[in-house]
Design an enzyme around this catalytic site. Structure first.
Site, PDB file in Angstrom:
ATOM      1  N   ALA A  28       0.830  -1.197   0.000  1.00  0.00           N
ATOM      2  CA  ALA A  28       0.000   0.000   0.000  1.00  0.00           C
ATOM      3  C   ALA A  28       0.861   1.243   0.000  1.00  0.00           C
ATOM      4  O   ALA A  28       1.721   1.390   0.853  1.00  0.00           O
ATOM      5  CB  ALA A  28      -0.911  -0.002   1.228  1.00  0.00           C
ATOM      6  N   CYS A  29       0.647   2.113  -0.963  1.00  0.00           N
ATOM      7  CA  CYS A  29       1.400   3.362  -1.066  1.00  0.00           C
ATOM      8  C   CYS A  29       0.428   4.525  -1.217  1.00  0.00           C
ATOM      9  O   CYS A  29      -0.751   4.333  -1.512  1.00  0.00           O
ATOM     10  CB  CYS A  29       2.346   3.332  -2.264  1.00  0.00           C
ATOM     11  SG  CYS A  29       3.509   1.954  -2.273  1.00  0.00           S
ATOM     12  N   THR A  30       0.941   5.731  -1.042  1.00  0.00           N
ATOM     13  CA  THR A  30       0.119   6.928  -1.166  1.00  0.00           C
ATOM     14  C   THR A  30       0.903   8.003  -1.900  1.00  0.00           C
ATOM     15  O   THR A  30       2.094   8.206  -1.630  1.00  0.00           O
ATOM     16  CB  THR A  30      -0.279   7.466   0.222  1.00  0.00           C
ATOM     17  OG1 THR A  30      -0.913   6.433   0.976  1.00  0.00           O
ATOM     18  CG2 THR A  30      -1.230   8.650   0.095  1.00  0.00           C
ATOM     19  N   ASN A 200      -3.954   2.860  -3.730  1.00  0.00           N
ATOM     20  CA  ASN A 200      -3.936   1.574  -4.428  1.00  0.00           C
ATOM     21  C   ASN A 200      -5.347   1.193  -4.835  1.00  0.00           C
ATOM     22  O   ASN A 200      -6.067   2.001  -5.389  1.00  0.00           O
ATOM     23  CB  ASN A 200      -3.276   0.521  -3.535  1.00  0.00           C
ATOM     24  CG  ASN A 200      -1.988   1.011  -2.924  1.00  0.00           C
ATOM     25  OD1 ASN A 200      -1.966   1.370  -1.759  1.00  0.00           O
ATOM     26  ND2 ASN A 200      -0.919   1.054  -3.697  1.00  0.00           N
TER      27      ASN A 200
END
Length: 363
Positions: A28-30, A200
């Site tokens: 999970a990235c932002t 994501n």
């Protein structure tokens, strides 16, 4: 009135949980972009991953000849722009900015499907972001080229065994933004200056719908608090939109140089930290939560990249103007992997190195 808002918030939580629990990825990235006055544009990103990615920073000069690393029909090009990038496992460009101020951020997307083989030339997904950084100065220019869909992106397997299912965010020094995704084998491009946040799963159009619902609730009333991508999208959207668009007299005296660009970069960094997942967090009931390993903050006006590692006690920065990105200059590497620690301007600490090999894909 307050009770009604809380009921709407509760319904939104239920909707989010029902709609996204099945697709919430193991990584999970932002990404969040801020646009202020005086042509200030800052893009931040978090890299969340379930293990050490052995990331490093690389300085690529313009004039490098490349191929798409995806079989005999791989596309070929020579880079028009120098770039500074952060790698994943030193097999692909996960994040970076070129000397024109274009920023590329690669994030995981479980729903990514690149499509079946056809007659088009090919490009390994490990080079997708690098291709954009090498060839384009603005988002509009990149979107015009990608929309022609003249080549096929090919997936692969990341060194930890995960499928390389990714989507790409682009932003530029004018404050323009685009999100590129492959859904059901087709390239989908979302292009708007309003698209300042990306996480994501689910695909971007569904993220926008959920964010619109939460805006009715209001961030000062209630925000979703889990580490799911959909919740981080809502929180990051509210926080990035709350940053001061001009120099803040309450804090500017504490900012290095007392300038708005540094205030904005630090504001974006604080947002990215606020939507991070603590290093080493592991909860058996939520195995899909991944820790934030590092953050980048790219000042697209001044061409400065800030690097903030969760495994280091110091943050540091690299002005692209302090790197030699002219044709014929050596490729250089700043080793981050292995617990290396830097502080301040780290441009002088890059060392000449043999370029890494991009992860090849089977067409």
């Amino acid at each position: 009135m307050a009770l009604a808002r809380w009921k709407r918030a509760a319904r939104a939580v239920i909707v989010a949980a029902a709609g996204y629990a099945a697709v919430d990825p193991a990584v999970a990235c932002t990404r969040a972009m801020f646009v202020g006055t005086d042509q200030v544009v800052i893009t931040g990103r978090n890299m969340d991953w379930p293990e050490d990615m052995r990331s490093n920073l690389w300085a690529f000069p313009k004039g490098i000849a490349r191929d798409g690393a995806a079989g005999p029909k791989s596309i070929r090009w020579t880079s028009k722009y120098g770039s500074l990038i952060a790698t994943a496992y030193d097999v692909g460009s996960a994040d970076g900015m070129n000397e024109a101020g274009l920023v590329a951020n690669m994030l995981y997307l479980t729903e990514a499907q690149y499509g079946a083989a056809d007659d088009r030339p090919t490009l390994a997904v490990s080079l997708w972001a690098q291709y954009a950084l090498d060839n384009y100065a603005t988002v509009a220019e990149a979107v015009d080229a990608f929309a022609k869909d003249t080549f096929r992106v090919v997936g692969g397997t990341i060194p930890n065994g995960a499928a390389a299912q990714l989507h790409l965010a682009l932003s530029d020094a004018t404050g323009d933004s685009a999100i590129l995704e492959h859904i059901n084998g087709k390239l989908v491009i979302h292009h708007s200056r309003d698209y300042v946040v990306m996480t994501n799963s689910p695909p971007f159009d569904q993220q926008l719908a959920l964010d619109a619902y939460w805006k009715e609730i209001g961030g000062l009333t209630f925000l979703p608090g889990t580490n799911r991508a959909s919740d981080r999208f809502v929180r990051a959207s509210f926080l990035i939109g709350s940053l001061a668009k001009t120099a803040d007299p309450a804090f500017i005296s504490a900012v290095p140089g007392q300038n708005f660009e540094n205030q904005s970069a630090l504001g974006v960094l604080s947002v990215m930290r606020a939507v991070s997942t603590p290093l080493g967090i592991k909860t058996p009931e939520t195995p899909n939560v991944s820790a934030t390993l590092w953050r980048t903050v790219s000042d697209q006006k001044n061409r400065v990249v800030y690097f903030d590692s969760a495994t280091s006690p110091n943050s540091f920065w690299v002005p692209l103007g302090d790197l030699d990105l002219k044709p014929g200059a050596p490729v250089k590497k700043l080793t981050i992997a292995g617990g290396r620690v830097y502080g301040g301007n780290a441009a002088a600490q890059f060392e000449a190195a043999k370029p890494f090999e991009f992860l090849r894909a089977d067409p």
